[in-house]
Design a protein around this motif. Structure first.
Motif, short mmCIF file in Angstrom:
data_model
loop_
_atom_site.label_atom_id
_atom_site.label_comp_id
_atom_site.label_asym_id
_atom_site.label_seq_id
_atom_site.Cartn_x
_atom_site.Cartn_y
_atom_site.Cartn_z
N ILE A 135 -4.06 16.85 8.83
CA ILE A 135 -5.08 17.16 7.83
C ILE A 135 -6.39 16.47 8.19
N ARG A 136 -6.31 15.24 8.69
CA ARG A 136 -7.52 14.51 9.12
C ARG A 136 -8.26 15.30 10.19
N GLN A 137 -7.52 15.76 11.20
CA GLN A 137 -8.15 16.46 12.31
C GLN A 137 -8.73 17.80 11.85
N GLU A 138 -7.99 18.51 11.02
CA GLU A 138 -8.50 19.78 10.50
C GLU A 138 -9.77 19.57 9.69
N THR A 139 -9.79 18.51 8.89
CA THR A 139 -10.96 18.21 8.07
C THR A 139 -12.15 17.87 8.93
N LEU A 140 -11.94 17.05 9.95
CA LEU A 140 -13.03 16.64 10.83
C LEU A 140 -13.63 17.85 11.54
N GLU A 141 -12.79 18.74 12.03
CA GLU A 141 -13.28 19.95 12.70
C GLU A 141 -14.08 20.83 11.73
N ALA A 142 -13.59 20.92 10.49
CA ALA A 142 -14.28 21.75 9.50
C ALA A 142 -15.65 21.18 9.15
N VAL A 143 -15.75 19.86 9.06
CA VAL A 143 -17.03 19.22 8.74
C VAL A 143 -18.04 19.45 9.85
N LEU A 144 -17.60 19.31 11.11
CA LEU A 144 -18.52 19.53 12.24
C LEU A 144 -18.92 21.00 12.34
N GLU A 145 -17.99 21.90 12.10
CA GLU A 145 -18.33 23.33 12.14
C GLU A 145 -19.37 23.67 11.08
N ALA A 146 -19.21 23.07 9.89
CA ALA A 146 -20.19 23.32 8.81
C ALA A 146 -21.56 22.78 9.19
N GLY A 147 -21.57 21.65 9.88
CA GLY A 147 -22.83 21.07 10.33
C GLY A 147 -23.53 21.95 11.34
N TYR A 148 -22.77 22.46 12.31
CA TYR A 148 -23.37 23.35 13.31
C TYR A 148 -23.85 24.66 12.67
N ALA A 149 -23.10 25.13 11.69
CA ALA A 149 -23.49 26.37 11.03
C ALA A 149 -24.80 26.21 10.26
N ALA A 150 -24.98 25.02 9.66
CA ALA A 150 -26.20 24.78 8.87
C ALA A 150 -27.41 24.49 9.76
N GLN A 151 -27.16 24.01 10.99
CA GLN A 151 -28.24 23.71 11.94
C GLN A 151 -29.27 22.72 11.36
N GLU A 152 -28.78 21.77 10.56
CA GLU A 152 -29.69 20.79 9.95
C GLU A 152 -30.19 19.83 11.02
N GLU A 153 -31.47 19.50 10.97
CA GLU A 153 -32.13 18.73 12.04
C GLU A 153 -31.46 17.38 12.29
N ASN A 154 -31.22 16.61 11.23
CA ASN A 154 -30.63 15.28 11.40
C ASN A 154 -29.23 15.35 11.99
N PHE A 155 -28.46 16.37 11.58
CA PHE A 155 -27.12 16.54 12.13
C PHE A 155 -27.19 16.80 13.63
N LEU A 156 -28.04 17.71 14.05
CA LEU A 156 -28.15 18.04 15.47
C LEU A 156 -28.63 16.83 16.27
#
Length: 428
Positions: A135-156
């Motif tokens: 569950i930890r690994q699935e959650t971590l992957e989902a958080v990073l995918e959401a970040g890439y999808a949003a393309q937010e400047e600070n995240f990138l």
């Protein structure tokens, strides 16, 4: 034949009505003393305590089982000597329900009995280790995918700053490390938000930043110890069979360390602003550490010199050199301007990393609640929420439940006290 305790051990066994911390080497009999103290309290003729009114916390389940067995044997011995003692008979019967347990088991006991006070579903189960990792690994992957999808400047910027190559492994490891450390604090989300402020520089003096004050305080302590050690080495050199040929060099090096120490001495040691010369303490120390030089010990041979004292002096000097070198590598490897420049470069990346960790925690919590499972971090933090509340000013106060437990338990006794987890500290 019974165990014979030393005078200090007996003082620990007999002490009452006070907080007590016992520090002793492994194998010195700490557990035996703890057992004797427990048995002494429950068999006291004037002020006896029921065994189920003691909370005995051990580090492992095996240690808890062994502690229960030791107490059972000790009570059995006393009962054999006084078989008509109704109080001892009662203690032997109560022992089965006594709270001799690990901190995790005690927290689980609190949850099982007080789940309704925090709205927790009583049908929860403890997640298996593999299940939790997945569950930890699935959650971590989902958080990073959401970040890439949003393309937010600070995240990138964060991903580019911390990642190596095309893989996000470095960022994933940092998020999990930050999460795990945060979960050892009583209020992890609050702690994470505070860490974002560590890179916000206040107006005014660089030395007013809390972590700069901490490193200056640590530097002051280490330098004081180094001066004392070198003075001790010089004293050994001056003894009749001491390595006199090292004395002059060591005295110069002691004076060098003392001069560095003077640069961080101030009227108010907690403030960390300026030294006696009115200059920036950090700048003065950075310059001083850049100029540290240790000479070569004289190679002169003399059979009248004690080999043991010669080696002792060498050992002291080597320890001082290592400590001063560590200070420079950890704290004074850059000038103040370079440190400020580095902070300016990385503060945005660090803030985004903290935000990622917060997003991970919230999603991870949601997934676990959806499956109605708890891990050990959950057990401790839910128990804490049952026992402690924060007022508007952030001060922690015991809840009514905590006060009920406090009135029930006469004393808390901890075998192998762990001071690395503030959550457990708050609970106990």
């Amino acid at each position: 034949m019974g165990i014979s305790f030393t005078e200090k051990q007996q003082q620990v066994i007999d002490a009452r009505g006070c907080n007590l911390l016992v520090s002793a080497a492994a194998g010195s009999g700490k557990t035996a003393v703890l057992v004797e103290r427990i048995v002494g309290m429950v068999s006291d003729r004037e002020h006896p305590v029921d065994i189920d009114r003691l909370l005995v916390v051990t580090f492992t389940n095996a240690a808890a089982a062994e502690m229960r067995e030791r107490i059972s044997r000790a009570l059995g011995s006393r009962l054999a000597a006084d078989p008509e003692n109704e109080h001892l008979q009662r203690q032997a019967a109560l022992l089965h329900n006594a709270r001799i347990t690990t901190i995790d088991s005690f927290c689980l006991f609190v949850l099982r009995n007080q789940f309704h006070t925090i709205g927790l579903d009583p049908g929860f189960r403890i997640a298996e280790e593999g299940e939790g990792r997945l569950i930890r690994q699935e959650t971590l992957e989902a958080v990073l995918e959401a970040g890439y999808a949003a393309q937010e400047e600070n995240f990138l910027y964060c991903m580019e700053y911390f990642s190596s190559g095309r893989r996000d492994t470095a960022v994933e490891e940092l998020v999990l490390k930050l999460y795990d450390f945060a979960m050892s604090t009583p209020f992890p989300e609050q702690w994470l938000e505070e860490r974002k402020q560590d890179y916000c520089l206040p107006e005014g003096c660089f030395e007013e930043i809390p972590w700069v004050q901490d490193l200056l305080c640590q530097t002051r302590l280490v330098l004081t110890g180094c001066v004392e050690k070198l003075a001790e080495a010089v004293h050994i050199c001056e003894e009749p069979d001491g390595p006199y040929m090292y004395g002059e060099l060591l005295d110069r090096e002691r004076e060098m360390a003392e001069q560095i120490l003077k640069k961080c001495r101030e009227e108010n040691p907690g403030a960390g602003k300026q030294n006696e010369a009115g200059e920036s303490v950090y700048d003065a120390l950075y310059t001083a550490f850049e100029t540290i030089r240790f000479g070569r010990l004289p190679s002169k041979k003399d059979e009248t010199v004690s080999v043991i004292k010669r080696e002792a002096v060498k050992g002291i000097r080597a320890e001082v050199k290592e400590q001063l070198g560590d200070l420079q590598k950890k704290y004074f490897f850059r000038s103040r301007e370079q440190v400020l420049g580095q902070i300016e470069i990385c503060w945005k990346a660090v803030g985004a990393l903290v935000d990622l960790t917060l997003a991970f925690k919230r999603m991870f919590d949601a997934k676990k609640r959806d499956k109605n499972i708890l891990d050990f971090d959950d057990i401790e933090h839910f128990a804490l929420s049952i026992l402690v509340r924060q007022d508007e000013g952030g001060a922690c106060k015991p809840t009514e439940t905590a006060l009920e437990y406090r009135s029930h338990f006469h004393e808390i006794l901890i075998d192998e006290y762990q001071d690395s987890n503030l959550v457990q500290e708050y609970i106990l």
